[in-house]
Scaffold this active site. Structure first.
Site, PDB file in Angstrom:
ATOM      1  N   HIS A   1       2.751 -15.280   3.728  1.00 41.57           N
ATOM      2  CA  HIS A   1       2.479 -13.804   4.418  1.00 41.57           C
ATOM      3  C   HIS A   1       1.927 -14.113   5.794  1.00 41.57           C
ATOM      4  CE1 HIS A   1       2.376 -10.706   1.285  1.00 41.57           C
ATOM      5  NE2 HIS A   1       2.139 -11.706   0.361  1.00 41.57           N
TER       6      HIS A   1
ATOM      7  N   LYS B   1      -5.581  -1.158  11.683  1.00 40.46           N
ATOM      8  CA  LYS B   1      -5.363  -2.254  11.259  1.00 40.46           C
ATOM      9  C   LYS B   1      -6.319  -3.255  11.340  1.00 40.46           C
ATOM     10  CE  LYS B   1      -1.589  -2.701  13.704  1.00 40.46           C
ATOM     11  NZ  LYS B   1      -0.338  -2.832  12.874  1.00 40.46           N
ATOM     12  N   ARG B   2      -6.427  -4.267  10.552  1.00 40.61           N
ATOM     13  CA  ARG B   2      -7.570  -5.348  10.722  1.00 40.61           C
ATOM     14  C   ARG B   2      -7.603  -5.493  12.279  1.00 40.61           C
ATOM     15  NH1 ARG B   2      -6.203 -10.309   8.571  1.00 40.61           N
ATOM     16  NH2 ARG B   2      -4.187  -9.556   8.407  1.00 40.61           N
TER      17      ARG B   2
ATOM     18  N   LYS C   1      -3.058  -9.032  16.730  1.00 39.60           N
ATOM     19  CA  LYS C   1      -2.433  -7.746  16.627  1.00 39.60           C
ATOM     20  C   LYS C   1      -2.544  -6.914  17.897  1.00 39.60           C
ATOM     21  CE  LYS C   1      -3.339  -7.189  11.599  1.00 39.60           C
ATOM     22  NZ  LYS C   1      -2.087  -6.663  11.195  1.00 39.60           N
TER      23      LYS C   1
ATOM     24  N   THR D   1       2.896  -3.183   7.572  1.00 40.61           N
ATOM     25  CA  THR D   1       3.262  -1.971   6.414  1.00 40.61           C
ATOM     26  C   THR D   1       2.873  -0.859   6.816  1.00 40.61           C
ATOM     27  OG1 THR D   1       1.451  -2.772   5.245  1.00 40.61           O
ATOM     28  CG2 THR D   1       3.487  -3.375   4.242  1.00 40.61           C
TER      29      THR D   1
ATOM     30  N   LYS E   1       4.428   3.283   7.213  1.00 37.19           N
ATOM     31  CA  LYS E   1       3.521   4.274   6.753  1.00 37.19           C
ATOM     32  C   LYS E   1       3.495   5.535   7.997  1.00 37.19           C
ATOM     33  CE  LYS E   1       0.227   1.329   4.474  1.00 37.19           C
ATOM     34  NZ  LYS E   1      -1.000   0.622   4.656  1.00 37.19           N
TER      35      LYS E   1
HETATM   36  C1  LIG Z   1      -1.376  -0.279   5.491  1.00 40.48           C
HETATM   37  C2  LIG Z   1      -2.392  -0.655   5.548  1.00 40.48           C
HETATM   38  C3  LIG Z   1      -3.114  -2.086   6.014  1.00 40.48           C
HETATM   39  C4  LIG Z   1      -1.869  -3.139   6.938  1.00 40.48           C
HETATM   40  O1  LIG Z   1      -1.571  -2.538   8.047  1.00 40.48           O
HETATM   41  P1  LIG Z   1      -0.739  -3.417   9.029  1.00 40.48           P
HETATM   42  O2  LIG Z   1      -0.692  -2.415  10.278  1.00 40.48           O
HETATM   43  O3  LIG Z   1       0.648  -3.693   8.440  1.00 40.48           O
HETATM   44  O4  LIG Z   1      -1.608  -4.525   9.438  1.00 40.48           O
HETATM   45  C5  LIG Z   1      -4.200  -2.339   6.361  1.00 40.48           C
HETATM   46  N1  LIG Z   1      -5.291  -1.901   5.720  1.00 40.48           N
HETATM   47  C6  LIG Z   1      -5.165  -0.368   5.102  1.00 40.48           C
HETATM   48  C7  LIG Z   1      -6.145   0.205   4.626  1.00 40.48           C
HETATM   49  C8  LIG Z   1      -3.732  -0.028   5.014  1.00 40.48           C
HETATM   50  O5  LIG Z   1      -3.467   1.058   4.293  1.00 40.48           O
END
Ligand SMILES: *Cc1c(COP(=O)(O)O)cnc(C)c1O
Length: 816
Positions: free
Chosen positions: A363, A555-556, A561, A663, A667
């Site tokens: 990952h 996101k984190r 990022k 991911t 979304k």
């Molecule tokens: C989808 C999701 C992530 C991953 O987000 P990235 O933008 O791909 O880092 C992290 N936390 C939650 C709660 C998510 O639903």
């Protein structure tokens, strides 16, 4: 093969719709001890969850019976994280109980939304990796793949994030207080897990582990419904229990705390995900957790296989063991120990089975994120496993010498033991050596994986490495999170079938310029933006305008990022607005959310700076509605479900070559947001699917990033050459946003100007230009709506159903 329930489209529950509300009401009255109307929303939530659980348990029995009868090969998905979020709305939808539930609630005068919101998030994960595992369970159930998800039952999950004076504060997340309504304990499934001790040889010279300590692993099931099928998947979570619940003698002496020592020690295995790894005790606890997960899971798998087949010779034909990153890599030596020491197989036979079973997903490419364990700690906790790792390594290195003779430097590099400095075991190497397939999670990531971190292993076994691009479940991330848009799609795509056949979204593409569809999609977006605006007002007391462009990065919080790059643009825009308030500004609302790891100082500084900038920008009368900046605390699955459908613009701006897939990007696009992003991770495949002209791509490519770094990158050149960038950095450095403490961001600014490890300054100019292109595109409403529709239409292949089908066909060799 006997009749399996897969393929049966209509649930029995859905057909007796009329009687369910009263049955539900009676159940609620029984459980909550009074009239249903008087029951508190939390009591309602639990009662409805229990009703769903009863139906799910029946389906689990059917599913397991069908798999036993058919002798199907099963997938065992091992992951330290499953970021499940809430379960109730998904279960109601899958079981066809949504309408009955709403009827029952209405009948009792209880708000259905209040009931759903009382459910705590099961936040048993950190970010993308854990959420991927949760999306996979949904797809495994829906596709009917015989499988077990295996994880740990974290009592307090990740931490809950609070913001105090602009700073992140971590508090325990006591989710099980109300979240246990879903659990199905399996008291008959209990396995001993050893720790510590020594290795003894018996008369036959067989080696045998004599652990110093034993804890028990108790199984607790969490059932995941499939959609459009009676099949379910199961997440089996392990709970540690002491061999001796209390020390009776100590208790009798009056040493009550001492009497509970063993119990506490066992249970602490289940307290939190990610014990703080800045201490020796924290790191040791994490290693114990990893071993506890794999040992219990493998014992469970072997017991089932023996009960069904009577021999371990067929294990590799009937089971697959998948490692979600290296956290469960101890599965390799533990499987060997169980097969050789406990079940009497010879080494070669055991190794052949192991290699047939195991596969591994990588990952991350960041070398510092590759997991290693000190040999010393390994030896103390798992002495027999260390012997086994050494044996695996010695045979592996012989193979390397035979395959690529004369390259001792290669042998040293690929060894499972890191010999520089403190000797450590390399968990990625261990995973690769035992795996029949190793996959990356996007096309770019898989390519870079074999060119960089795993280049040596790819020379030895080129055929072992492959790609499976990530995906997300459309049931949660579109149907559940965005019912208004889902209703539009039901209308336009001839019914609800897109939920399990996402390729149908492509039928929207020819309609992208249809004024009627545009109006419907725009209205859905507007409603979602109003919902988010209401949440922001409630949570933060800030008014945001739903007509403004919602520009979202959730996101984190991590340097790679590049939330800070986003923030630099916000400051640049703020300064430009103040300089020229009467220019034709496209009003924007910039939304952030995300947690920083508790020991990650730089990430916490970014959270603080976001709050400092927000305070200044949001209260400057010269800015007005042209720009707003908000940070929503405690990011998690449920918050994401509210935020993502409301976004116009999705920020996916990692330094190219650092985001394995992402991911969140999927979304957002699925919900009709346009992406501003770098040529990184799955952004690339998304842009190709949607059409590059409907994406806002900027910045250096992964190749250019590597070149710039190789040539010696000097961020100061950008600072000195770009006046706009200089004004932004000077303002932060001067304390414009922290007037009471001008030095607050000294370290942050210094790190930007000296190292800028993630090349923010190099990409700043391109990013600001791309943001200007976003403004121009947004004011042409019809063109923007067409792009939004084309983004949705292009997302068919980013369903986790497609991802799981690929794993099934290419890696696990099971039908799906
Ligand atoms: C989808 C999701 C992530 C991953 O987000 P990235 O933008 O791909 O880092 C992290 N936390 C939650 C709660 C998510 O639903």
């Amino acid at each position: 093969m006997t009749a399996t329930p897969r393929g049966q489209r209509k649930s029995a529950a859905a057909t007796k719709l009329g009687t369910v509300p009263t049955a539900l009401l009676r159940r609620i009255e029984r459980e909550a001890g009074g009239a249903a109307a008087k029951a508190a929303p939390a009591a309602w939530m639990r009662a409805v969850a229990h009703a769903c659980r009863a139906e799910l348990a029946e389906r689990l029995n059917e599913t397991m019976q069908a798999d036993r009868d058919s002798g199907a090969k099963r997938v065992h998905y091992l992951s330290m994280e499953f970021l499940m979020g809430r379960a109730l709305a998904n279960a109601l939808a899958a079981l066809g109980l949504d309408a009955p539930f709403r009827q029952a609630a209405e009948h009792a005068g209880v708000a259905a939304a209040d009931v759903l919101e009382r459910e705590p998030d099961a936040a048993l994960g950190n970010g993308g990796l854990g959420r991927l595992a949760a999306c996979f369970l949904d797809s495994l159930a829906t596709l009917g793949v015989p499988s077990f998800g295996y994880g740990l039952r974290y009592r307090y999950g990740m931490f809950a994030q609070r913001i105090q004076d602009g700073r992140q504060v971590e508090t325990p997340d006591d989710w099980l207080r109300l979240g246990d309504a879903w659990e199905l304990p399996r008291p008959e499934l209990r396995y001993p897990v050893g720790l510590g001790g020594h290795v003894a040889s018996d008369e036959g010279l067989a080696r045998r582990w004599v652990p110093a300590q034993t804890v028990y692993a108790d199984a607790i099931d969490f059932i995941v419904p499939g959609h459009d099928t009676r099949r379910v998947a199961v997440l089996r979570q392990w709970q540690a229990a002491p061999a001796n619940p209390i020390d009776y003698a100590a208790f009798s002496r009056g040493d009550h705390l001492g009497a509970a020592r063993e119990k506490l020690e066992a249970e602490s295995l289940n307290w939190v995900l990610y014990p703080d790894d800045s201490t020796q005790a924290g790191r040791e606890l994490r290693l114990k957790q990893e071993f506890f997960l794999v040992s219990a899971s493998l014992q469970d798998m072997l017991a089932r296989h023996l009960a069904e087949h009577g021999t371990l010779d067929t294990l590799g034909d009937k089971a697959s063991v998948h490692l979600n990153d290296t956290h469960p890599a101890l599965a390799v030596p533990e499987l060997m120990r169980l097969l050789v020491d406990e079940h009497g197989l010879g080494w070669d036979a055991a190794w052949a089975q192991t290699c047939k079973l195991v596969s591994y997903t990588n990952h991350t490419l960041m070398p510092e994120a590759l997991e290693t364990w000190p040999v010393r700690m390994f030896e103390q906790l798992l002495p027999r496993h260390l012997e086994i790792v050494y044996e695996i390594n010695s045979r592996f290195l012989d193979l390397v010498r035979a395959k690529l003779p004369g390259d001792e430097a290669l042998v040293r590099r690929v060894s499972l033991v890191e010999e520089n400095g403190e000797r450590r075991i390399k968990m990625a190497a261990l995973s690769i050596v035992a795996s029949h397939h190793v996959n990356g999670v996007s096309a770019l990531h898989s390519e870079l994986m074999v060119q960089t971190i795993f280049a040596d292993y790819a020379r030895i076994w080129p055929e072992r490495f492959c790609n499976v691009t990530n995906g997300v479940t459309p049931r949660r991330w579109l149907a559940q999170a965005n019912p208004t848009l889902a209703a539009v799609l039901d209308e336009r795509l001839d019914g609800p079938a897109w939920r399990t056949d996402l390729d149908r979204l492509a039928q929207l593409a020819p309609l992208a310029r249809d004024a009627g569809l545009q109006a419907e999609v725009r209205a859905a977006k507007r409603a979602n933006k109003e919902r988010l605006a209401a949440l922001v007002r409630r949570e933060l007391g800030v008014s945001i305008d739903p007509a403004s462009l919602f520009d979202v990065q959730v996101k984190r919080i991590h340097e790679y990022k590049r939330q800070l790059l986003n923030l630099l643009h916000v400051v640049a825009r703020y300064q430009a607005i103040v300089a020229e308030p009467n220019a034709n500004w496209v009003p924007r609302t910039v939304v952030f959310a995300g947690k920083a790891a508790s020991a990650y100082v730089a990430a916490k500084d970014i959270i603080r700076l976001i709050h400092d900038v927000a305070r200044v920008v949001n209260s400057d009368p010269r800015v007005g509605d042209r720009l707003k900046l908000v940070f929503l605390p405690n990011y998690g699955v449920s918050l994401a479900e509210t935020i993502m459908p409301a976004a116009d613009l999705s920020e996916q701006i990692s330094t190219a070559g650092t985001e394995a897939s992402g991911t969140g990007n999927m979304k957002f696009a699925l919900n009709g947001a346009l992406t501003i992003g770098t040529w990184d991770g799955a952004n690339i495949e998304m842009a190709q699917a949607v059409g590059r002209e409907h994406f806002f791509i900027f910045g250096l490519s992964a190749e250019q990033v590597a070149q710039v770094r190789a040539l010696g990158y000097d961020p100061r050149l950008h600072y000195e050459e770009n006046a706009r960038l200089k004004r932004v950095i000077d303002a932060i450095a001067r304390g414009d946003f922290s007037p009471g403490e001008p030095e607050r961001y000294r370290a942050l600014v210094e790190s930007l100007l000296k190292r800028d490890s993630y090349l923010l300054l190099a990409d700043f100019h391109g990013y600001v230009e791309a943001q200007a292109a976003v403004d121009r595109a947004f004011i042409d409403t019809a063109a923007w709506d067409a792009k939004a529709i084309l983004n949705i239409a292009g997302m068919g292949s980013f369903s986790s159903d497609r991802t799981i089908r690929e794993y099934a066909a290419r890696i696990w060799n099971v039908p799906a």
